[in-house]
Design a protein around this motif. Structure first.
Motif, PDB file in Angstrom:
ATOM      1  N   LEU A   3       0.806  -1.215   0.000  1.00  0.00           N
ATOM      2  CA  LEU A   3       0.000   0.000   0.000  1.00  0.00           C
ATOM      3  C   LEU A   3       0.838   1.263   0.000  1.00  0.00           C
ATOM      4  O   LEU A   3       0.305   2.353   0.021  1.00  0.00           O
ATOM      5  N   LYS A   4       2.142   1.098   0.019  1.00  0.00           N
ATOM      6  CA  LYS A   4       3.007   2.243   0.291  1.00  0.00           C
ATOM      7  C   LYS A   4       2.861   3.348  -0.741  1.00  0.00           C
ATOM      8  O   LYS A   4       2.688   3.094  -1.921  1.00  0.00           O
ATOM      9  N   ARG A   5       2.968   4.566  -0.260  1.00  0.00           N
ATOM     10  CA  ARG A   5       2.934   5.676  -1.207  1.00  0.00           C
ATOM     11  C   ARG A   5       4.192   6.537  -1.147  1.00  0.00           C
ATOM     12  O   ARG A   5       4.398   7.410  -1.970  1.00  0.00           O
ATOM     13  N   ILE A   6       5.025   6.313  -0.141  1.00  0.00           N
ATOM     14  CA  ILE A   6       6.262   7.099  -0.035  1.00  0.00           C
ATOM     15  C   ILE A   6       7.427   6.166   0.290  1.00  0.00           C
ATOM     16  O   ILE A   6       7.314   5.288   1.135  1.00  0.00           O
ATOM     17  N   GLU A  40       1.859   3.267   5.157  1.00  0.00           N
ATOM     18  CA  GLU A  40       1.912   4.048   3.920  1.00  0.00           C
ATOM     19  C   GLU A  40       3.328   4.408   3.513  1.00  0.00           C
ATOM     20  O   GLU A  40       3.560   4.841   2.396  1.00  0.00           O
ATOM     21  N   ILE A  41       4.262   4.245   4.441  1.00  0.00           N
ATOM     22  CA  ILE A  41       5.608   4.752   4.172  1.00  0.00           C
ATOM     23  C   ILE A  41       6.672   3.687   4.409  1.00  0.00           C
ATOM     24  O   ILE A  41       6.688   3.015   5.430  1.00  0.00           O
ATOM     25  N   ASN A  42       7.530   3.527   3.422  1.00  0.00           N
ATOM     26  CA  ASN A  42       8.664   2.615   3.510  1.00  0.00           C
ATOM     27  C   ASN A  42       9.866   3.368   4.038  1.00  0.00           C
ATOM     28  O   ASN A  42      10.245   4.386   3.450  1.00  0.00           O
ATOM     29  N   ILE A  43      10.479   2.866   5.095  1.00  0.00           N
ATOM     30  CA  ILE A  43      11.738   3.480   5.523  1.00  0.00           C
ATOM     31  C   ILE A  43      12.862   2.566   5.074  1.00  0.00           C
ATOM     32  O   ILE A  43      12.882   1.382   5.417  1.00  0.00           O
ATOM     33  N   TYR A  54      26.784  17.309   4.035  1.00  0.00           N
ATOM     34  CA  TYR A  54      25.426  17.748   4.355  1.00  0.00           C
ATOM     35  C   TYR A  54      24.733  16.786   5.330  1.00  0.00           C
ATOM     36  O   TYR A  54      23.565  16.935   5.617  1.00  0.00           O
ATOM     37  N   GLY A  55      25.427  15.762   5.760  1.00  0.00           N
ATOM     38  CA  GLY A  55      24.819  14.683   6.504  1.00  0.00           C
ATOM     39  C   GLY A  55      24.187  15.119   7.810  1.00  0.00           C
ATOM     40  O   GLY A  55      24.587  16.128   8.379  1.00  0.00           O
ATOM     41  N   PRO A  56      23.205  14.356   8.338  1.00  0.00           N
ATOM     42  CA  PRO A  56      22.523  13.228   7.691  1.00  0.00           C
ATOM     43  C   PRO A  56      21.604  13.699   6.553  1.00  0.00           C
ATOM     44  O   PRO A  56      20.879  14.660   6.738  1.00  0.00           O
ATOM     45  N   VAL A  57      21.691  12.975   5.428  1.00  0.00           N
ATOM     46  CA  VAL A  57      20.857  13.337   4.285  1.00  0.00           C
ATOM     47  C   VAL A  57      19.805  12.262   4.038  1.00  0.00           C
ATOM     48  O   VAL A  57      19.951  11.123   4.486  1.00  0.00           O
ATOM     49  N   MET A  58      18.740  12.648   3.320  1.00  0.00           N
ATOM     50  CA  MET A  58      17.715  11.673   2.955  1.00  0.00           C
ATOM     51  C   MET A  58      17.035  12.115   1.672  1.00  0.00           C
ATOM     52  O   MET A  58      17.045  13.294   1.305  1.00  0.00           O
ATOM     53  N   VAL A  59      16.483  11.134   0.951  1.00  0.00           N
ATOM     54  CA  VAL A  59      15.751  11.426  -0.272  1.00  0.00           C
ATOM     55  C   VAL A  59      14.376  10.795  -0.129  1.00  0.00           C
ATOM     56  O   VAL A  59      14.249   9.659   0.346  1.00  0.00           O
ATOM     57  N   ILE A  60      13.343  11.563  -0.521  1.00  0.00           N
ATOM     58  CA  ILE A  60      11.978  11.066  -0.365  1.00  0.00           C
ATOM     59  C   ILE A  60      11.326  10.936  -1.730  1.00  0.00           C
ATOM     60  O   ILE A  60      11.204  11.911  -2.474  1.00  0.00           O
ATOM     61  N   TYR A  61      10.995   9.691  -2.083  1.00  0.00           N
ATOM     62  CA  TYR A  61      10.324   9.417  -3.345  1.00  0.00           C
ATOM     63  C   TYR A  61       8.831   9.306  -3.093  1.00  0.00           C
ATOM     64  O   TYR A  61       8.439   9.010  -1.991  1.00  0.00           O
ATOM     65  N   PRO A  62       7.943   9.546  -4.094  1.00  0.00           N
ATOM     66  CA  PRO A  62       8.196   9.642  -5.530  1.00  0.00           C
ATOM     67  C   PRO A  62       8.777  10.958  -6.041  1.00  0.00           C
ATOM     68  O   PRO A  62       9.290  10.972  -7.149  1.00  0.00           O
ATOM     69  N   GLU A  63       8.746  12.026  -5.253  1.00  0.00           N
ATOM     70  CA  GLU A  63       9.202  13.289  -5.831  1.00  0.00           C
ATOM     71  C   GLU A  63      10.721  13.376  -5.940  1.00  0.00           C
ATOM     72  O   GLU A  63      11.246  14.121  -6.749  1.00  0.00           O
TER      73      GLU A  63
END
Lengths: 619, 121
Positions: A3-6, A40-43, A54-63
């Motif tokens: 069901l994940k959306r992010i 709804e969210i996958n980590i 720049y750490g800690p960094v993260m990227v959030i999909y779908p965007e």
């Protein structure tokens, strides 16, 4: 189907972990639980994304939204604004000086000139999931090679691609394979050299941590090409996460039948295990590494015989670097021509570098061969930090040499670097600004090499120590005429006479700094002055009486009580007992304390008197 | 695993799981999640989309969200963005309407004109 959306990708490379990525991950789990968003969210924990600064960094999909320097306190805002309301948090995005905001990872300037081959999945997939690796085309190259090619065909592909060893030497990879392939021995071995030990280098560690299956696949294709059935990963014990991940990858591959007996229904069987090194720099040298795996002391042996002829337990052995294996699956998937289309005449493909030092974007980068140092340092690296000027860059760690402003337009490939006295090395790039003293830098690397010399051959064991003694003498104000020439004489002799690569290349930092910064050595020796105020004996602290307000803070903080004065008379430093700790400068509220280049005349006079005294005794 | 076909099976399944990271997406559903959208039940609408898509095993549909869209009187508002076609905006959405949109629009390709409040960009 889920069901994940992010997809929330948190960089868990060692850099981000040490700046707190794991705490942030925990916090996300808590907040998502509280808000009922767990489904709804996958980590996903990924390997190094590159921009460690720049750490800690993260990227959030779908965007593909990119956040930097995230703290556990920011998590709640990310969840409530971004995840629930769909409004990305602008204040956590990257901004440049003109306050332009880069919202997605694709836009971030750091990535613009990079071409990711070996690092393609690093920071994009979960390194502990074989499924995610397979989703990106993983193990397809192995399957294709095993089912459609002969070992000789595979070697031809690598020959055509022009791949050269990424460990530093730049030996053509196919040639090593061919030599072992042509050897009719019954048993052959393959080794992955993960004994990365240069100060400031973390390419291999990041690859092993971020995409272990790729290295495993590359190794298996190589093993098939040369006819080896068992392999060893030699990884230093200081890399516990890399060791854990590669062991995990081996177990997963075995479980799926991608490793073991008759892989993909072919006649090829393969097994691999991990051996941990005790962290000796010399064990990155292949003969020393082989000795270490055999359980012997990690000393190099003379070549020939080369490992390709007589290696591990006397059998033909190929030792390739982690990054070399990392390129192989993609070469088979996309074709040798594609790989050879990148780079220069003699150096093909891309190279991973660990950018460190006085630049804005320290981190892990992969650029096409032939890119200029200027592009790498100023475009990818973002230029010098803190408004300082570029002074020099050390390529190849303690084995390499330094290059200066005049070399900024040199293309980065094996030959052009070697011609100028530096080397590709395994990929450590240390950028230095105008506050660095080159004598001090040379001494640092020499100190490292003296520590790491295995002691087997005398030029390296005794010669390097002599060079270090001279450098120490120069940097503490006792340098004398002829020292520079003596350093050069020793350096050249050690380069020629040492048994292995460690000794042969150890004088490089000294020789190259003498070549480009001779005047710095000369002013250290003749004027007893360190212009950059780094060498403590060749600089002193001074209190400007016009500025001093007589608050006495410096005198109170001085650990050797060498500052005296009063509110009216202001304060002065007694130079003889001063230990140059810098406390006075730190505490002064009006910045009246400054560093001045050059040994203080009083100290120089005292030293002269001592020298004369000892001469009198001698007589 | 014995053949490349076995590998392909695993790959396709895994790519499915990773589609949020830029896989093969035919239709993007953007749910307006501003304050008024949430007040009118946008979360419920989004959850229903996720469930319906999951139940029907629609592999090429992506659900994402955005902020206030300025159509407060018609919240919850949802955009359906399909490659090469004008954007369709549905308003006053409910769980039941979502189910119909999924069947009619996403599966059968017929826009549910009763619920449409705007089209085009």
């Amino acid at each position: 189907m889920s069901l994940k959306r992010i997809d929330l990708l948190i960089c868990c490379g060692s850099g981000c972990v040490s700046s707190g990525a794991l705490k942030i991950k925990e916090r996300f789990h808590e907040v998502l639980q509280e808000k009922g968003l767990v489904n709804e969210i996958n980590i996903i924990e990924t390997g190094c994304m590159g921009p460690c600064d720049y750490g800690p960094v993260m990227v959030i999909y779908p965007e593909g939204i990119f956040y930097k320097k995230v703290t556990p306190e920011d998590v709640e805002e990310i969840v409530s604004d971004h995840f629930i309301k769909g409004r990305p948090v602008a204040r956590l995005m990257l901004q440049d000086e003109e306050e332009k905001t880069f919202s997605t990872q694709k836009e971030v300037p750091f990535y613009q000139k990079q071409v990711k081959v070996a690092l393609a999945n690093c920071g994009y997939i979960d390194p502990e999931s074989i499924d995610e690796y397979i989703a990106t085309g993983g193990y397809e190259a192995l399957g294709t090679v095993l089912t459609t090619m002969s070992p000789q065909d595979a070697i031809e592909v690598i020959k055509k691609s022009g791949l050269r060893g990424r460990g530093g030497g730049g030996f053509p990879t196919y040639l090593k394979w061919q030599m072992v392939h042509d050897n009719q021995a019954e048993e052959k071995y393959i080794i992955c050299n993960g004994d990365e030990g240069d100060p400031g280098a973390f390419m291999d560690r990041s690859l092993l941590e971020g995409d272990p299956h790729r290295i495993l696949e590359g190794m298996m294709i190589s093993a098939f090409a040369m006819g080896a059935t068992s392999g060893f990963f030699y990884i230093r014990a200081e890399y516990p996460l890399a060791i854990k991940r590669i062991k995990h990858a081996i177990a997963q591959a075995k479980e799926l039948g991608l490793m073991g007996r008759s892989i993909f229904g072919s006649k090829f069987s393969f097994d691999a295990e991990v051996r941990t090194g005790a962290g000796a720099f010399v064990c990155g040298e292949e003969t020393a590494l082989i000795n270490s795996i055999e359980g012997q002391r990690g000393n190099p042996t003379p070549k020939p015989p080369y490992p390709a002829v007589q290696g591990l337990w006397g059998k033909p052995t190929v030792v390739n670097n982690v990054e070399t294996y990392g390129n192989i699956p993609t070469i088979f998937l996309k074709g040798a021509d594609w790989f050879a289309s990148m780079g220069t005449e003699t150096s093909k493909g891309t190279k991973v570098f660990a950018l460190t030092g006085d630049i804005r974007n320290t981190g892990l980068v992969e650029v096409p061969m032939g890119i200029t140092l200027r592009e790498m340092i100023f475009d990818v690296g973002g230029g010098m930090s803190g408004g300082h000027k570029f002074k020099a860059v050390q390529l190849g760690g303690p084995s390499g040499g330094c290059l200066t402003t005049q070399h900024l337009d040199v293309p980065v490939d094996y030959e052009s670097l070697k011609e100028r006295g530096a080397m590709m090395g395994s990929g450590g790039v240390i950028v230095m600004n105008d506050e660095k003293c080159m004598v001090n830098v040379a001494k640092f690397f020499m100190d490292f090499c003296v520590d790491e010399s295995c002691g087997k051959c005398s030029p390296c064991r005794i010669g390097l120590k002599q060079m270090l003694d001279i450098l120490t003498r120069i940097d503490s104000g006792y340098g004398k005429e002829g020292d520079i020439e003596e350093l050069q004489r020793l350096g050249e002799a050690i380069s020629k006479l040492s048994l292995c690569g460690l000794g042969q290349s150890a004088p490089n930092p000294v020789l190259s700094t003498i070549r480009f910064f001779r005047e710095e050595y000369e002013s250290h020796i003749r004027d007893k002055s360190c212009a950059t105020k780094v060498c403590l004996d060749l600089m002193h602290f001074h209190i400007d009486k016009n500025r001093c307000i007589g608050c006495s803070l410096c005198a109170k903080k001085c650990p050797v009580s060498c500052i005296s004065g009063s509110r009216d008379e202001k304060y002065t430093i007694n130079q003889l007992p001063c230990v140059k700790c810098g406390n006075c400068m730190d505490v002064c509220p009006v910045k009246a304390v400054t560093k001045v280049p050059g040994m203080h005349p009083e100290v120089a006079a005292k030293r002269l008197a001592e020298t004369k005294l000892s001469h009198n005794y001698d007589e | 695993m014995k053949t490349l076909a076995d590998l392909k099976k695993i790959r396709e399944k895994a790519q499915e799981e990773m589609k949020l990271r830029g896989g093969n997406v035919r239709i993007k559903i953007v749910v307006g999640m501003g304050t008024s959208g949430i007040a009118m039940g946008a979360r419920e609408v989004m959850k229903t989309f996720l469930e319906e898509i999951s139940n029907r095993n629609l592999t090429d549909v992506l659900v994402t969200q955005t902020g206030e869209k300025g159509l407060s009187s018609m919240e919850p508002v949802v955009d359906l963005i399909e490659d090469g076609k004008p954007k369709v905006t549905y308003g006053n959405m409910t769980s039941d309407k979502v189910k119909k949109v999924v069947v009619e629009h996403i599966v059968n390709g017929r826009v549910v004109s009763d619920y449409v409040v705007a089209t085009g960009n």
